[in-house]
Design a protein around this motif. Structure first.
Motif, short mmCIF file in Angstrom:
data_model
loop_
_atom_site.label_atom_id
_atom_site.label_comp_id
_atom_site.label_asym_id
_atom_site.label_seq_id
_atom_site.Cartn_x
_atom_site.Cartn_y
_atom_site.Cartn_z
N VAL A 277 0.83 -1.21 0.00
CA VAL A 277 0.00 0.00 0.00
C VAL A 277 0.86 1.26 0.00
CG1 VAL A 277 -1.95 -1.14 1.11
CG2 VAL A 277 -0.35 0.15 2.50
N LEU A 278 2.13 1.10 0.39
CA LEU A 278 3.05 2.25 0.33
C LEU A 278 3.80 2.29 -1.00
CD1 LEU A 278 4.44 2.10 3.98
CD2 LEU A 278 2.95 3.86 3.03
N LEU A 347 -3.74 -11.64 -14.76
CA LEU A 347 -4.93 -11.51 -13.91
C LEU A 347 -6.23 -11.58 -14.71
CD1 LEU A 347 -3.88 -8.73 -11.38
CD2 LEU A 347 -3.53 -11.20 -11.27
N ALA A 348 -7.28 -11.96 -14.02
CA ALA A 348 -8.61 -12.00 -14.61
C ALA A 348 -9.11 -10.57 -14.85
CB ALA A 348 -9.56 -12.73 -13.66
N PRO A 349 -9.99 -10.37 -15.83
CA PRO A 349 -10.54 -9.02 -16.06
C PRO A 349 -11.14 -8.41 -14.79
CG PRO A 349 -11.14 -10.47 -17.87
CD PRO A 349 -10.46 -11.33 -16.85
N ALA A 350 -11.81 -9.22 -13.99
CA ALA A 350 -12.42 -8.68 -12.76
C ALA A 350 -11.35 -8.12 -11.83
CB ALA A 350 -13.22 -9.77 -12.05
N CYS A 351 -10.17 -8.74 -11.80
CA CYS A 351 -9.08 -8.25 -10.96
C CYS A 351 -8.55 -6.93 -11.50
CB CYS A 351 -7.95 -9.27 -10.89
SG CYS A 351 -8.38 -10.79 -10.02
N LEU A 352 -8.41 -6.84 -12.81
CA LEU A 352 -7.87 -5.61 -13.41
C LEU A 352 -8.81 -4.43 -13.19
CD1 LEU A 352 -6.41 -7.08 -16.71
CD2 LEU A 352 -5.13 -6.30 -14.71
N ASP A 353 -10.08 -4.71 -13.01
CA ASP A 353 -11.05 -3.63 -12.76
C ASP A 353 -11.04 -3.18 -11.30
OD1 ASP A 353 -11.87 -3.55 -15.35
OD2 ASP A 353 -13.59 -4.90 -15.06
N CYS A 354 -10.29 -3.87 -10.46
CA CYS A 354 -10.31 -3.60 -9.02
C CYS A 354 -9.06 -2.80 -8.63
CB CYS A 354 -10.35 -4.92 -8.25
SG CYS A 354 -10.15 -4.74 -6.47
N SER A 355 -9.23 -1.75 -7.83
CA SER A 355 -8.10 -0.87 -7.49
C SER A 355 -7.07 -1.56 -6.59
CB SER A 355 -8.62 0.39 -6.79
OG SER A 355 -9.27 0.04 -5.59
N VAL A 356 -7.44 -2.64 -5.96
CA VAL A 356 -6.55 -3.30 -5.01
C VAL A 356 -5.55 -4.24 -5.69
CG1 VAL A 356 -6.58 -4.95 -3.07
CG2 VAL A 356 -8.20 -3.11 -3.13
N ILE A 392 -5.87 -2.56 6.35
CA ILE A 392 -4.46 -2.18 6.52
C ILE A 392 -4.20 -0.82 5.88
CG2 ILE A 392 -2.09 -2.79 5.85
CD1 ILE A 392 -2.85 -5.74 6.27
N ALA A 393 -4.76 -0.61 4.69
CA ALA A 393 -4.57 0.68 4.02
C ALA A 393 -5.15 1.81 4.89
CB ALA A 393 -5.24 0.66 2.65
N GLY A 394 -6.26 1.53 5.54
CA GLY A 394 -6.87 2.53 6.41
C GLY A 394 -6.00 2.86 7.61
N ARG A 395 -5.42 1.82 8.21
CA ARG A 395 -4.54 2.04 9.37
C ARG A 395 -3.29 2.83 8.98
NH1 ARG A 395 -4.66 -0.85 14.04
NH2 ARG A 395 -3.53 1.03 14.63
N VAL A 396 -2.70 2.46 7.86
CA VAL A 396 -1.48 3.15 7.42
C VAL A 396 -1.82 4.59 7.02
CG1 VAL A 396 0.36 3.17 5.68
CG2 VAL A 396 -0.37 1.00 6.71
N GLN A 397 -2.94 4.74 6.33
CA GLN A 397 -3.40 6.08 5.92
C GLN A 397 -3.59 6.98 7.14
OE1 GLN A 397 -5.20 7.17 2.47
NE2 GLN A 397 -4.28 8.93 3.47
N ALA A 398 -4.14 6.44 8.21
CA ALA A 398 -4.38 7.22 9.42
C ALA A 398 -3.05 7.70 10.01
CB ALA A 398 -5.16 6.39 10.44
N ASP A 399 -2.04 6.84 9.98
CA ASP A 399 -0.73 7.24 10.51
C ASP A 399 -0.10 8.33 9.65
OD1 ASP A 399 -0.66 5.70 12.77
OD2 ASP A 399 0.17 3.95 11.73
N SER B 10 -5.83 4.80 -5.09
CA SER B 10 -6.80 4.69 -4.00
C SER B 10 -6.31 3.73 -2.92
CB SER B 10 -8.16 4.23 -4.54
OG SER B 10 -8.02 3.01 -5.19
N HIS B 11 -5.41 2.82 -3.26
CA HIS B 11 -4.89 1.94 -2.22
C HIS B 11 -3.40 2.05 -2.01
CE1 HIS B 11 -8.85 0.09 -2.18
NE2 HIS B 11 -8.51 -0.37 -1.00
N GLN B 12 -2.72 2.83 -2.81
CA GLN B 12 -1.29 3.00 -2.59
C GLN B 12 -1.05 4.45 -2.17
OE1 GLN B 12 0.22 1.05 -6.29
NE2 GLN B 12 1.26 -0.24 -4.80
N LEU B 13 -0.35 4.62 -1.08
CA LEU B 13 -0.22 5.93 -0.45
C LEU B 13 1.11 6.58 -0.82
CD1 LEU B 13 -1.43 4.79 3.07
CD2 LEU B 13 -2.79 5.75 1.22
N ASP B 14 1.07 7.88 -1.04
CA ASP B 14 2.29 8.61 -1.38
C ASP B 14 2.88 9.20 -0.10
OD1 ASP B 14 4.31 10.08 -2.39
OD2 ASP B 14 3.06 11.41 -3.62
N VAL B 15 4.00 8.66 0.33
CA VAL B 15 4.65 9.19 1.53
C VAL B 15 5.99 9.83 1.16
CG1 VAL B 15 3.57 7.68 3.21
CG2 VAL B 15 5.59 6.89 2.01
N SER B 16 6.16 10.11 -0.12
CA SER B 16 7.47 10.57 -0.58
C SER B 16 7.84 11.95 -0.05
CB SER B 16 7.52 10.56 -2.11
OG SER B 16 6.53 11.43 -2.61
#
Lengths: 408, 56
Positions: A277-278, A347-356, A392-399, B10-16
Motif C-alpha cells: 500500500v506504500l 490476472l482475470a478481467p475482474a481483478c484488473l477492474d479492481c483498485s486493489v 491495513i490501508a486505512g490504518r497506514v493512511q491514518a498514521d 486509491s490503495h497506494q499511499l504517497d509518503v514521498s
C-alpha cells in the motif's frame, strides 16, 4: 479440505496450459531467473495433517514416487542449481530443504546437498540454506548437525496444543504437539538457527491467542497461511459469497501486531501488504505482482512448480522436465511458470477492474483455480483479501494523515 | 485497457514528501520497519521473490 474425489486431469483449454508462451508474454519480456530452489529430500511424512496438499488433497502422485532423493539426484540437482546461478550471475540464492518431512532423510543427505552445492557455486554467489520441518524429529543432536551444515530451521505449527492438534497429528491420531513444542523451545535458545514459523489458519482458533502463543517461541519471522482450496474445491468456512471470516481473523492479528510498541516479529503477509500500500514491491509469492522465482526439485529429479498447486488437481505442479535432461532455464519457458512472472497480464478481467490488484496481485495463484477455466480467476479468498487490505490501508493512511496534520 | 497509476492510488499511499523521522514519530514498530524496507530496497533492489508459502 480433505477430498476423496477422484483426481481430475487438466483440460487442455485451462489457462495457462493451453497457451503458447509467445501469446501470453508482452513484447520484450524477459524471464526472471529462479532464486529460490526447493529441494524435496523425502517424499513421505511422519504426520498425517488432514489439510496437507502433498498427501490429502487432489494430487495423489506421491504414491508412485521414490521415498527419498538418491545421491545421484542430489548431485544432478546441485549441479543444475549452480549452472543456473552462474548463467544468470545470481549474487544470492536460497535453498529450502523440504519434503514430505526432510528430517526423515539421513543427516548425511542434508549435509551432501549443502556441501556439493557450496562446492559447485562460483565465488560470486552466496547461498542461504533452510530446512522446513514439522519439528517432531528436531532433537538437540539433530540441531547441532544442522547448525554444523549451515542450515537454518523453519517449523510448521498451528498454535498451542488444541489449535495445533486440530489437524497436525500422527497417523493414528496421536498429538504432535509435545514434540514440536520441544523443538521450538530448542530453537528459541538458538535464535541464529531459527528461520521462523508457518501456521495454517483455522477459524475455530482465536486469532490473537494463536499469535501470542506462537510469539512466545520468539520466532524471527511468522506467517499465517490460508488453507488451500479453490473455486472448485472451496476451503473450509469459505463459501462462494461475500463473507469475510478469514479477513476478520487476519485483521484481529494485524491490529495486535501493528499496535505493538516494537516489532515483535516479522509477519510476512502483513508486511507485504503494508509495503504494497506504500508502493513497494512484494517479496512473497503469496501476494502482489512480483514475478515468482521459485522452482521445486522433487525426490526423483523432476522439476516442478510450487507444490501447493497439488491442491488444484492431479499433476498440477508438473513441468515434464527433469534435472537429468534439462537445464533449469527450460522451466522458465513453461507456460505455467511464465504465467507467474508476467504480473497483471496474468490476472482475470475482474481483478484488473479492481483498485486493489497491485497490492493483492490476484491473491495466491493456487487459490485462483476453477475447473474448466484454470487459473485466470480472482482468488477464492478475494473478499477476505479485500477486507484485510482495506483495513491495513486505512490504518497506514491514518498514521500518514497524523504526520501531515502535525506538520500543518 | 491497461490500468494506470491513477487506478492504483486509491490503495497506494504517497509518503514521498514525508521524512522517515516524521513517520517514526507517528508510529514505531512494524510500520517503521516496513518503511525502512522500502527505502532500503530503493538503494539495493532485492530478489523479486523471497517467500514460499511452504517455507519461511
Amino acid at each position: 479440505m480433505v477430498t476423496s474425489a477422484p483426481p481430475s486431469l487438466p483440460l487442455p483449454s485451462e489457462w495457462p496450459l493451453g497457451e503458447s508462451p509467445l501469446d501470453i508474454t508482452p513484447a520484450g519480456w524477459r524471464p526472471t531467473p529462479f532464486h529460490d530452489f526447493v529441494v524435496k529430500l523425502h517424499s513421505r511424512c511422519d504426520l498425517a495433517c488432514d489439510y496437507c496438499y502433498m498427501y490429502e488433497l487432489a494430487d495423489r502422485s506421491w504414491r508412485g514416487r521414490t521415498a527419498f532423493m538418491p545421491d545421484e539426484v542430489v548431485d544432478l540437482a546441485t549441479r543444475r542449481i549452480a549452472e543456473h546461478a552462474r548463467d544468470h550471475r545470481l549474487s544470492t540464492i536460497r535453498v529450502i530443504l523440504h519434503g514430505g518431512e526432510p528430517l526423515l532423510a539421513p543427516p548425511a543427505t542434508l549435509q551432501r546437498v549443502v556441501s556439493t552445492l557450496r562446492a559447485a557455486l562460483s565465488s560470486g554467489t552466496a547461498a542461504q540454506f533452510t530446512v522446513q520441518t514439522n519439528g517432531t524429529r528436531l532433537t538437540e543432536q539433530r540441531l547441532r548437525l544442522l547448525s554444523a551444515a549451515g542450515l537454518r530451521v523453519g517449523v510448521s505449527v498451528d498454535g498451542g496444543r488444541v489449535a495445533n492438534d486440530r489437524h497436525r497429528r500422527h497417523l493414528g491420531g496421536r498429538s504432535s504437539f509435545p514434540a514440536v513444542d520441544r523443538a521450538l523451545r530448542l530453537l528459541r535458545e538458538q535464535p541464529d538457527l531459527f528461520a521462523g514459523i508457518l501456521s495454517v489458519i483455522d477459524l475455530r482458533n482465536d486469532p490473537v491467542e494463536t499469535y501470542e502463543t506462537l510469539l512466545a517461541y520468539q520466532p524471527p519471522a511468522l506467517d499465517f497461511l490460508l488453507p488451500h482450496g479453490n473455486w472448485s474445491e472451496p476451503p473450509p468456512g469459505r463459501p462462494p459469497d461475500a463473507s469475510t471470516r478469514y479477513g476478520e481473523w487476519l485483521v484481529a492479528v494485524f491490529d495486535r501486531w501493528y499496535d505493538a510498541p516494537r516489532r515483535e516479529t516479522r509477519l510476512r503477509l502483513f508486511e507485504e501488504i503494508v509495503v504494497g500500500v506504500l508502493g513497494g514491491h512484494s517479496r512473497s509469492e503469496q501476494i502482489g505482482l512480483s514475478p515468482v522465482g521459485v522452482i521445486v526439485i522433487d525426490v526423483d529429479g523432476s522439476l516442478e512448480q510450487v507444490d501447493t498447486l497439488r491442491s488444484a488437481y492431479e499433476g498440477a505442479p508438473a513441468t515434464g522436465l527433469t534435472v537429468a535432461d534439462h537445464p533449469l532455464d527450460a522451466a522458465l519457458r513453461h507456460p505455467a511458470v511464465i504465467a507467474r512472472q508476467i504480473g497483471a497480464k496474468a490476472l482475470a478481467p475482474a481483478c484488473l477492474d479492481c483498485s486493489v490488484h497491485p497490492v493483492c496481485g490476484g491473491g495466491y495463484y493456487p487459490h485462483r483455480y476453477r475447473k474448466g477455466s484454470g487459473f485466470r480467476n480472482p482468488s477464492v479468498y478475494c473478499a477476505d483479501l479485500r477486507y484485510l487490505i482495506d483495513h491495513i490501508a486505512g490504518r497506514v493512511q491514518a498514521d500518514v494523515a497524523r504526520v501531515m496534520r502535525q506538520r500543518a | 485497457m491497461e490500468p494506470t497509476v491513477d487506478d492504483y492510488l486509491s490503495h497506494q499511499l504517497d509518503v514521498s514528501k514525508i521524512s522517515l523521522a516524521e513517520l517514526r514519530e507517528a508510529r514505531q514498530g512494524a510500520f517503521v520497519h516496513c518503511l525502512e524496507r522500502i527505502l532500503d530496497e530503493l538503494d539495493r533492489p532485492q530478489d523479486p521473490v523471497a517467500g514460499f508459502t511452504s517455507a519461511i
